[in-house]
Design an enzyme around this catalytic site. Structure first.
Site, PDB file in Angstrom:
ATOM      1  N   GLU A   1       0.838  -1.202   0.000  1.00  0.00           N
ATOM      2  CA  GLU A   1       0.000   0.000   0.000  1.00  0.00           C
ATOM      3  C   GLU A   1       0.877   1.257   0.000  1.00  0.00           C
ATOM      4  O   GLU A   1       0.618   2.213  -0.741  1.00  0.00           O
ATOM      5  CB  GLU A   1      -0.931   0.003   1.212  1.00  0.00           C
ATOM      6  CG  GLU A   1      -1.817   1.236   1.281  1.00  0.00           C
ATOM      7  CD  GLU A   1      -2.724   1.253   2.498  1.00  0.00           C
ATOM      8  OE1 GLU A   1      -3.366   2.297   2.748  1.00  0.00           O
ATOM      9  OE2 GLU A   1      -2.786   0.222   3.213  1.00  0.00           O
TER      10      GLU A   1
ATOM     11  N   GLN B   1      15.461  32.902 -16.331  1.00  0.00           N
ATOM     12  CA  GLN B   1      16.379  31.946 -15.716  1.00  0.00           C
ATOM     13  C   GLN B   1      15.750  31.256 -14.506  1.00  0.00           C
ATOM     14  O   GLN B   1      15.935  30.058 -14.299  1.00  0.00           O
ATOM     15  CB  GLN B   1      17.669  32.650 -15.283  1.00  0.00           C
ATOM     16  CG  GLN B   1      18.727  31.684 -14.730  1.00  0.00           C
ATOM     17  CD  GLN B   1      19.960  32.408 -14.244  1.00  0.00           C
ATOM     18  OE1 GLN B   1      19.888  33.195 -13.310  1.00  0.00           O
ATOM     19  NE2 GLN B   1      21.099  32.163 -14.885  1.00  0.00           N
TER      20      GLN B   1
ATOM     21  N   GLN C   1       3.337  27.469  -8.442  1.00  0.00           N
ATOM     22  CA  GLN C   1       3.834  28.849  -8.362  1.00  0.00           C
ATOM     23  C   GLN C   1       4.182  29.390  -9.746  1.00  0.00           C
ATOM     24  O   GLN C   1       3.952  30.566 -10.035  1.00  0.00           O
ATOM     25  CB  GLN C   1       5.057  28.901  -7.443  1.00  0.00           C
ATOM     26  CG  GLN C   1       5.554  30.303  -7.125  1.00  0.00           C
ATOM     27  CD  GLN C   1       4.631  31.055  -6.172  1.00  0.00           C
ATOM     28  OE1 GLN C   1       3.787  30.452  -5.529  1.00  0.00           O
ATOM     29  NE2 GLN C   1       4.785  32.365  -6.100  1.00  0.00           N
TER      30      GLN C   1
ATOM     31  N   GLY D   1      -0.623   5.747   6.597  1.00  0.00           N
ATOM     32  CA  GLY D   1       0.399   5.988   7.619  1.00  0.00           C
ATOM     33  C   GLY D   1       0.999   7.366   7.427  1.00  0.00           C
ATOM     34  O   GLY D   1       1.516   7.686   6.359  1.00  0.00           O
TER      35      GLY D   1
END
Length: 385
Positions: free
Chosen positions: A248, A285, A342, A370
């Site tokens: 899982e 950049q 973003q 979990g």
């Protein structure tokens, strides 16, 4: 980085799944999100496609023992399209493995053909209000009738995925009082038909993500369940629950890798089209550096996940291995998807853009199966700490 875990057979399967998604899911997915569930008919179509019966023996209509790689490919293709298969992975990836290990011959004959055909879908009810990850604190009870023919089930569950589309629910219930020295003793797994008298659906819970996957509260009021529906041995349920967790958690890590790459792809396409100050966002950049960093991080997730898939195929995936995969993959995927959103600017916050869906959907990966904190505890224990 070049991946080496898939064969030509796997890639042919990938094309089949991609075509199925394009035809049967993507055109309708927004409607399903609004409805809060995928239609039950989708799971039936997936049965006809042959993907509901992975690992179910051929004598019961399944595909026989198969590699997890096929299910991994399904997650990857769904992520590329920013969609999901409803609670398909709960049925095939979480609940079916319990049945494969624990069901007796009579139960296999009774349930497996319907599961493989898509006529029977499954959910599992563990979490209760107030217990969270503390399964030893489960209060739902299953008491034997005086004649010993039935369990009488009473209690409630919450955060149950896929219950509305399921015909059978594996309920974790207390069949014996807990030991003073070991609270984990006395739990059992009982397979309950969802149409049984006294089995009731409570609120359909509103989530911030995974909107096409129904999540419900359940309650049981004097539900009569034949003893023939006990899965495995009575009072050994807690031990059974731990056996399937590595697979899982690997699947959650694989989904994190897939959504990371999908987010990078969506961001890459967007920044090449979007103009700012009369030039593409991709020309700056900062954009190049952000996506380069994301790609390197995604490669690291993928390498760890692929290693886990190979270990799982070999039957060697340990609990600590799976915890490492889930911890790193989900935490890093969250960072990648946030950066990619973003780069979309304000449009990244709009639901019509798939990056918004990925952002909302991925958050729960650090909770279900979990929590991150539980994963750290497992790893620390393996380190001898």
């Amino acid at each position: 980085m070049k991946r080496t875990i898939y064969s030509d057979e796997h890639e042919a399967f990938r094309q089949t799944i991609a075509a199925f998604i394009a035809k049967e899911i993507s055109p309708f997915y927004s409607d399903w999100e609004h409805d809060g569930r995928v239609p039950r008919e989708l799971l039936k179509k997936m049965g006809e496609l042959g993907v509901m019966g992975f690992d179910i023996p051929e004598e019961y209509g399944g595909a026989g023992e198969t590699s997890y790689k096929f299910q991994a490919i399904m997650d990857e293709e769904a992520a590329k399209a920013a969609v999901a298969f409803g609670h398909y992975s709960v049925t095939t990836g979480i609940v079916v493995p319990y049945l494969l290990k624990l069901a007796n011959d009579e139960q296999k004959k009774r349930w497996f053909p319907g599961i493989a055909a898509g006529d029977i879908c499954l959910c599992i009810a563990m979490t209760e209000p107030g217990t969270g990850s503390d399964l030893a604190g489960i209060k739902t009870t299953a008491k034997l009738t005086e004649d010993g023919t039935h369990y009488v089930l009473n209690g409630s569950k919450t955060f149950i995925t896929g219950a509305l589309n399921s015909e059978l629910c594996v309920v974790v219930a207390r069949t014996s009082p807990p030991s003073e020295t070991n609270r984990r003793l006395g739990l059992s797994l009982i397979v309950v038909p969802t149409d049984a008298p006294g089995f009731a659906y409570g609120r359909k819970l509103e989530k911030i993500g995974l909107k096409a996957s129904d999540t419900n509260e359940l309650s049981f009021t004097d539900v009569m369940v034949p003893v023939e529906n006990l899965l495995g041995e009575q009072d050994k349920g807690f031990f059974y629950l731990g056996q399937n967790l590595p697979r899982e958690r690997l699947s959650i890590g694989n989904a994190a890798a897939a959504t990371s790459w999908a987010a990078i792809g969506f961001a890459k396409d967007y920044v090449q089209e979007r103009l700012v100050f009369e030039k593409p966002v991709a020309a700056f950049q900062n954009t190049k550096f952000v996506l380069a960093e994301c790609a390197a991080q995604a490669d690291a997730i993928q390498a760890l996940v692929d290693k886990g898939i190979e270990l799982d195929d070999a039957g060697e995936l340990s609990a600590s291995d799976a915890a490492r995969i889930k911890l790193f993959a989900t935490e890093t995927a969250g960072q990648i998807i946030d950066k990619c959103l973003q780069l979309h600017g304000g449009y990244g916050y709009m639901w019509e853009y798939p990056i918004a869906r990925l952002y909302a959907n991925t958050r729960v990966s650090r909770i279900f199966g979990g929590t991150t904190e539980v994963m750290k505890t497992i790893i620390a224990k393996e380190l001898g700490l």
